[in-house]
Motif scaffolding. Structure first.
Motif, PDB file in Angstrom:
ATOM      1  N   UNK A  59      32.390  -8.304 -66.662  1.00  0.00           N
ATOM      2  CA  UNK A  59      32.336  -7.146 -67.559  1.00  0.00           C
ATOM      3  C   UNK A  59      31.446  -7.479 -68.764  1.00  0.00           C
ATOM      4  N   UNK A  60      30.534  -6.580 -69.082  1.00  0.00           N
ATOM      5  CA  UNK A  60      29.665  -6.771 -70.244  1.00  0.00           C
ATOM      6  C   UNK A  60      29.894  -5.641 -71.241  1.00  0.00           C
ATOM      7  N   UNK A  61      29.440  -5.884 -72.477  1.00  0.00           N
ATOM      8  CA  UNK A  61      29.603  -4.881 -73.526  1.00  0.00           C
ATOM      9  C   UNK A  61      28.237  -4.527 -74.107  1.00  0.00           C
ATOM     10  N   UNK A  62      28.119  -3.285 -74.585  1.00  0.00           N
ATOM     11  CA  UNK A  62      26.856  -2.841 -75.151  1.00  0.00           C
ATOM     12  C   UNK A  62      27.010  -1.552 -75.916  1.00  0.00           C
ATOM     13  N   UNK A  63      25.882  -0.975 -76.301  1.00  0.00           N
ATOM     14  CA  UNK A  63      25.863   0.277 -77.070  1.00  0.00           C
ATOM     15  C   UNK A  63      25.005   1.300 -76.346  1.00  0.00           C
ATOM     16  N   UNK A  64      25.475   2.544 -76.307  1.00  0.00           N
ATOM     17  CA  UNK A  64      24.707   3.613 -75.672  1.00  0.00           C
ATOM     18  C   UNK A  64      23.546   4.003 -76.585  1.00  0.00           C
ATOM     19  N   UNK A  65      22.329   3.906 -76.040  1.00  0.00           N
ATOM     20  CA  UNK A  65      21.150   4.224 -76.854  1.00  0.00           C
ATOM     21  C   UNK A  65      20.438   5.485 -76.361  1.00  0.00           C
ATOM     22  N   UNK A  66      20.838   5.984 -75.178  1.00  0.00           N
ATOM     23  CA  UNK A  66      20.222   7.238 -74.714  1.00  0.00           C
ATOM     24  C   UNK A  66      21.158   7.955 -73.764  1.00  0.00           C
ATOM     25  N   UNK A  67      21.205   9.262 -73.932  1.00  0.00           N
ATOM     26  CA  UNK A  67      22.006  10.110 -73.058  1.00  0.00           C
ATOM     27  C   UNK A  67      21.066  11.076 -72.363  1.00  0.00           C
ATOM     28  N   UNK A  68      20.971  10.974 -71.044  1.00  0.00           N
ATOM     29  CA  UNK A  68      20.061  11.849 -70.308  1.00  0.00           C
ATOM     30  C   UNK A  68      20.784  12.988 -69.620  1.00  0.00           C
ATOM     31  N   UNK A  69      22.058  13.153 -69.899  1.00  0.00           N
ATOM     32  CA  UNK A  69      22.836  14.205 -69.273  1.00  0.00           C
ATOM     33  C   UNK A  69      23.737  13.665 -68.190  1.00  0.00           C
TER      34      UNK A  69
END
Length: 313
Positions: free
Chosen positions: A1-11
């Motif tokens: 399991x990795x962790x991160x931040x959402x930087x783009x939402x394409x729908x």
């Protein structure tokens, strides 16, 4: 399991930047993942910190979301019962507005500022395209709008991406902070970002000559790194800003000058619409509270009345 931040939402897809490697991966949301207690069209948003599972076949899924520090939402559409999360975990939000070509209404400004206040997100009013204000009447209107919002306590910045006026002030306010940019279509968000981040070359569009309104150029929300440090979250332009699920007796809390004046009202649960001994309506008659701000306050109360009607059917 990795962790991160959402930087783009394409729908349908989300791009997540992983904490450990900085690698960007395309992710889908796992199963029927939804946030408890929040009725939204999008389960996660740009700025969300998430856990990601990358399968051996390369497919990646968002499996959980970290507790949000804050977020800001608007009504998904005028007829919707649902909200749309604009962004999460931001330090501040900048409302990009133009007084002409196109005109950002004070109702839109007030609704946005009230929502930011409700969700504990500090807001700055950025008036763009000031180079287009050519006559005395237009300049006087700029002064009046600036005075109104500064007198309430908001920071107001004048900028022109074309001439560069005010851009240094803007950069200083953005430095080392996560900032949501929002506004009507056509107010010049993409042009401002192109100026803030050389080489990014976001698509821009001309204003409609017929309706003097903007056309959408940003399709999805996206986070960009700033050269001086910090991040901005660009969002698609919107025509209106619908509020949702505001308690009728708390709406005044999100208008600082109305809330301050309401301490003098005769009744603690005064809605400032019809009650005797209302200090807010007295201040309105004495021009101590702006009529435009009061009208915006009433429009949000009307949103709440419509919500009650929708829930009844």
């Amino acid at each position: 399991m990795e962790h991160g931040i959402i930087i783009r939402n394409t729908g349908s897809w989300y791009i997540v930047r992983l904490d450990t490697s900085g690698r960007e991966v395309n992710c889908k949301v796992k199963g029927n993942f939804r946030l408890k207690g929040i009725r939204t069209t999008n389960p996660v948003a740009v700025g969300d910190k998430v856990a990601v599972k990358v399968n051996p076949d390369g497919n990646a899924f968002i499996t959980s979301i970290d507790t949000r520090r804050n977020y800001i939402i608007r009504r998904a559409s005028n007829l919707s019962k649902e909200a749309h999360i604009i962004a999460a975990n931001v330090d501040q939000t900048f409302l990009i507005a133009t007084l002409f070509h196109p005109t950002t209404s004070t109702t839109f400004i007030d609704r946005f500022l009230a929502t930011a206040q409700a969700y504990s997100v500090p807001a700055v009013l950025v008036i763009n395209k000031i180079d287009l204000l050519v006559d005395d009447d237009e300049r006087e209107y700029l002064d009046a709008i600036t005075y109104l919002y500064r007198s309430i306590g908001y920071k107001v910045v004048h900028v022109s991406a074309t001439t560069g006026e005010g851009m240094d002030t803007l950069r200083a306010l953005l430095k080392d902070r996560v900032t949501l940019l929002s506004g009507n279509s056509g107010v010049g968000k993409s042009t401002l970002i192109n100026s803030l981040i050389p080489g990014i070359e976001l698509k821009t569009a001309a204003i409609s000559d017929v309706h003097d309104t903007g056309m959408h150029t940003t399709t999805f929300s996206e986070m960009f790194d700033l050269p001086e440090g910090g991040e901005i979250i660009d969002t698609p332009g919107v025509r209106g800003f619908g509020t949702i699920d505001f308690d009728r007796y708390e709406v005044a809390h999100y208008f600082p000058e109305i809330f301050e004046t309401s301490r003098e009202c005769r009744y603690g649960n005064c809605t400032h619409t019809h009650e005797p001994g209302c200090a807010v309506r007295d201040a309105l008659e004495q021009n101590l509270i702006s009529q435009s701000r009061y009208n915006s306050y009433l429009s949000i109360l009307q949103d709440g009345d419509q919500d009650k009607y929708r829930k009844a059917f």
